[in-house]
Every structure is written in structure tokens, then in C-alpha cells.
Design an enzyme around this catalytic site. Structure first.
Site, PDB file in Angstrom:
ATOM      1  N   TRP A  12      -3.616   3.655   1.103  1.00 13.95           N
ATOM      2  CA  TRP A  12      -4.609   4.642   1.517  1.00 13.95           C
ATOM      3  C   TRP A  12      -5.019   5.522   0.337  1.00 13.95           C
ATOM      4  O   TRP A  12      -6.203   5.802   0.144  1.00 13.95           O
ATOM      5  CB  TRP A  12      -4.064   5.456   2.667  1.00 13.95           C
ATOM      6  N   LYS A 188      -1.046   9.141  17.733  1.00 16.25           N
ATOM      7  CA  LYS A 188      -1.470   7.732  17.868  1.00 16.25           C
ATOM      8  C   LYS A 188      -0.525   6.777  17.157  1.00 16.25           C
ATOM      9  O   LYS A 188      -0.415   5.607  17.544  1.00 16.25           O
ATOM     10  CB  LYS A 188      -2.907   7.562  17.389  1.00 16.25           C
ATOM     11  N   THR A 245      -5.836   1.937  15.953  1.00 15.23           N
ATOM     12  CA  THR A 245      -4.435   1.692  15.616  1.00 15.23           C
ATOM     13  C   THR A 245      -3.698   0.962  16.726  1.00 15.23           C
ATOM     14  O   THR A 245      -2.720   0.256  16.461  1.00 15.23           O
ATOM     15  CB  THR A 245      -3.732   3.028  15.303  1.00 15.23           C
ATOM     16  N   ARG A 252       0.242  -0.734  10.696  1.00 16.49           N
ATOM     17  CA  ARG A 252       1.673  -0.841  10.403  1.00 16.49           C
ATOM     18  C   ARG A 252       2.511  -0.474  11.616  1.00 16.49           C
ATOM     19  O   ARG A 252       3.568  -1.074  11.861  1.00 16.49           O
ATOM     20  CB  ARG A 252       2.024   0.054   9.211  1.00 16.49           C
ATOM     21  N   GLU A 278       4.644   5.630   9.956  1.00 15.55           N
ATOM     22  CA  GLU A 278       4.877   7.046  10.225  1.00 15.55           C
ATOM     23  C   GLU A 278       5.385   7.313  11.632  1.00 15.55           C
ATOM     24  O   GLU A 278       6.125   8.268  11.876  1.00 15.55           O
ATOM     25  CB  GLU A 278       3.590   7.847   9.986  1.00 15.55           C
TER      26      GLU A 278
END
Length: 333
Positions: A12, A188, A245, A252, A278
Site C-alpha cells: 500500500w 471491515k 474486502t 489479506r 490487520e
């Protein structure tokens, strides 16, 4: 020409460096590893995190924080759980006039603080902003069309950042709702793990659609308690990011959930990855926030039980499906 430094040379961060360079800015891309900076300079690509994408010679890689701090705008793209440490190391070199733009999504695990709160604690004198939206790094780096939310309390700061980062194919939309711009992106990630579990466990598209919809209700409930505006949560940084997502194996967090749904062990999944998911770290922080504000967030709780509580996927799913039926306007799954 605006000097833009990107703090964090993952996928990113590299994509944002490309965006900034295309906008005619002077760009530095910081990585904490000197060998990584040397490889980016030598290869003119970030083969470790974004292979196959060429980088302009105008993007200068560095591992020197003092050098990176010599900028008009700083984009903070370190993983959420490392933001405090990275910003603390950067702080001695900061000019208080330089805007700090948070590009990581998450809630600090130990403190339960949003990234804006961490930024204000560590660098209280700098203007802060949030960049968040439905953005996969590779697509951004390839120049495919995308949009994002750019939140800043001061409209002048926000307008300047939109001008610096905006491109025909990368469209930042300004808001002053800093809280709202963060909540969707944090929650999210956890919901994407849930949707990945549904996919990996072959529970069907109906179940995934239900999770996205009821997950959006959890985002809205948390946002209301923290003072976010509903229209922000229903925008790019909320609903938009949630849909992206929770719908693609390129996420991921989704792919991690899919592996869990197929019966893989979390520790082994994480060992095989060079990038951070995350949602694994944000799940427990969200559950503490839910307890603190007495909010029902059953999907996030179920994911946290799977990740951190030793609960089997099948048991967590059964527990969700056994919840009492509710009026759709009320809390609960």
C-alpha cells in the site's frame, strides 16, 4: 512541487508513492530496512511486496527517518499496531506544520485507541488526516480507477491533500468526519475474516451477504457511539471498503478467513505470510470497545473467539446461528 514522504514500503505504501509521483510530487519511500531501500533503488521496483510493478526513478527509497521527515506531507502507512512506535521514532524530526496522513486501518490493540488518537498523543502539534477507502494496492499501482475518503478537521488542509494526491484515476473525497473515516476501515478487516470463513467453509453466498449486511449494522452501532456520521460510514471508507474486502480473495483478511474456514491453523497461516492481516489484531480491541460502550457486535465477537479464544469455527458459527430472532432495526445478528 510538493515533497511527499511515504512512511512504510509495503504494497500500500508503494502504491501511494506511485500515486504521489504521478501527481507531479517529489516522493520519498521509507522502509526501516536499509537492504530493502537499496533493493528498491537498484531494481526500480518493490519486488518484496508489490512485484511486477515498475517504479519511477523520481521515487527515492530511503531507510533514513530524518531524510524522510523533510517533506511537506507525510503519509503514514506502517501497520496499525506499529504506528505508535514508528511515529514516536519520527517525531523528533517533524516540522509541526507538516500534515500527517494516516493510511493504516485498525484499532491499537493495547489501548483500544483509533489511529487518530495515537497520532494526537504522539504528535499533538501536527495537522492530521485520514485516507481510507476500497483500495487494493496493486490496482492503484496499475492506475486502475478508484476512490477514497480523505478526512481532515481543517478544510484547507483537506483541500491541499486532495490536490496533492488526487488523480483522474484516484479520486479522494473530502470530509471533516475523522472518526467516521476510520471506523469502517477498522471493523471491515474483522468482518472480512468472517466472510472468508464463510467462503472457506462453503457456507454459501447467502451467508456471506447476511454477514456483510449485519456487519454493516455493527459498524453503524459503533460509529454512533464514537460520534461518527452515518453518511460517512455508508460511504467509501465504510460500506465501500466493507463490500470490497468481504468479496475478494485478494483481501489479506478474507484469504486468512478462508484458510481458517478450510481448517488451517492460525499460527501456521501467519507464519506463511510476509504481510499483515490487520483484522487479527483489531478483533480483540473492537471487542473491548463493544464491552466499554455496551454495544452488540456478535460477528466481531465470534471472529475474536476464533482468533484469540480457542473456539472452533464450527462452534462459533453455531453460536451465531443460535441467537434469538430480532427486529431488523434492533441490535444483534
Amino acid at each position: 512541487m510538493t515533497k511527499v514522504s511515504v512512511i512504510g514500503a509495503g504494497a500500500w505504501g508503494t502504491a501511494l508513492a506511485i500515486v504521489a509521483e504521478k501527481g507531479g510530487n517529489e516522493v520519498r519511500l521509507w522502509t526501516r530496512q536499509p537492504a530493502h531501500a537499496e533493493a528498491i533503488t537498484r531494481e526500480r521496483s518493490n519486488s518484496k511486496y508489490l512485484p511486477g510493478i515498475s517504479l519511477s526513478p523520481a521515487i527515492r527509497a530511503t531507510s533514513d527517518l530524518a531524510e524522510a521527515a523533510e517533506a511537506d506531507v507525510l503519509l503514514l502507512v506502517a501497520p496499525a499496531q506499529h504506528v505508535r512506535t514508528t511515529l514516536t521514532a519520527l517525531h523528533p524530526y517533524l516540522d509541526r506544520r507538516v500534515p500527517l496522513v494516516m493510511c493504516a486501518k485498525g484499532v491499537e490493540q493495547g489501548s483500544g485507541r483509533l489511529m487518530s488518537e495515537v497520532m494526537t498523543e504522539v504528535a499533538p502539534n501536527n495537522p492530521i488526516a485520514i485516507l481510507s477507502g476500497p483500495n487494493f494496492a496493486r490496482e492503484i499501482a496499475m492506475g486502475l480507477p478508484a476512490a477514497a475518503t480523505l478526512a481532515a478537521a481543517e478544510r484547507e488542509v483537506g483541500a491541499a491533500l486532495v490536490s496533492t494526491l488526487g488523480l483522474p484515476a484516484f479520486r479522494p473525497y473530502y470530509t471533516d468526519d475523522i472518526i467516521g473515516a476510520q471506523i469502517g476501515g477498522a471493523v471491515k478487516n474483522v468482518l472480512a475474516i468472517a466472510c472468508g470463513i464463510v467462503s472457506g467453509g462453503k457456507l454459501g453466498e447467502n451467508a456471506r451477504a447476511a454477514l456483510i449486511t449485519r456487519g454493516m449494522a455493527e459498524i453503524l452501532r459503533l460509529g454512533e457511539k464514537l460520534g461518527a456520521r452515518a453518511e460517512t460510514l455508508m460511504g467509501l471508507s465504510g460500506l465501500g471498503d466493507l463490500v470490497l474486502t468481504c468479496s475478494s480473495p485478494a483481501s489479506r483478511n478474507f484469504s486468512l478467513g478462508a484458510a481458517l474456514g478450510q481448517g488451517d491453523i492460525l499460527g501456521e497461516i501467519l507464519q506463511q505470510r510476509s504481510t499483515v492481516s490487520e483484522g487479527v489484531y483489531t478483533a480483540s480491541a473492537l471487542c473491548r470497545l463493544a464491552d466499554k460502550f455496551n454495544i452488540e457486535m456478535p460477528i466481531c465477537v465470534a471472529v475474536n473467539e476464533i482468533l484469540n479464544g480457542g473456539v472452533a469455527v464450527s462452534s462459533a458459527v453455531e453460536e451465531l446461528l443460535a441467537r434469538p430472532f430480532r427486529d431488523e432495526r434492533l441490535a444483534g445478528f
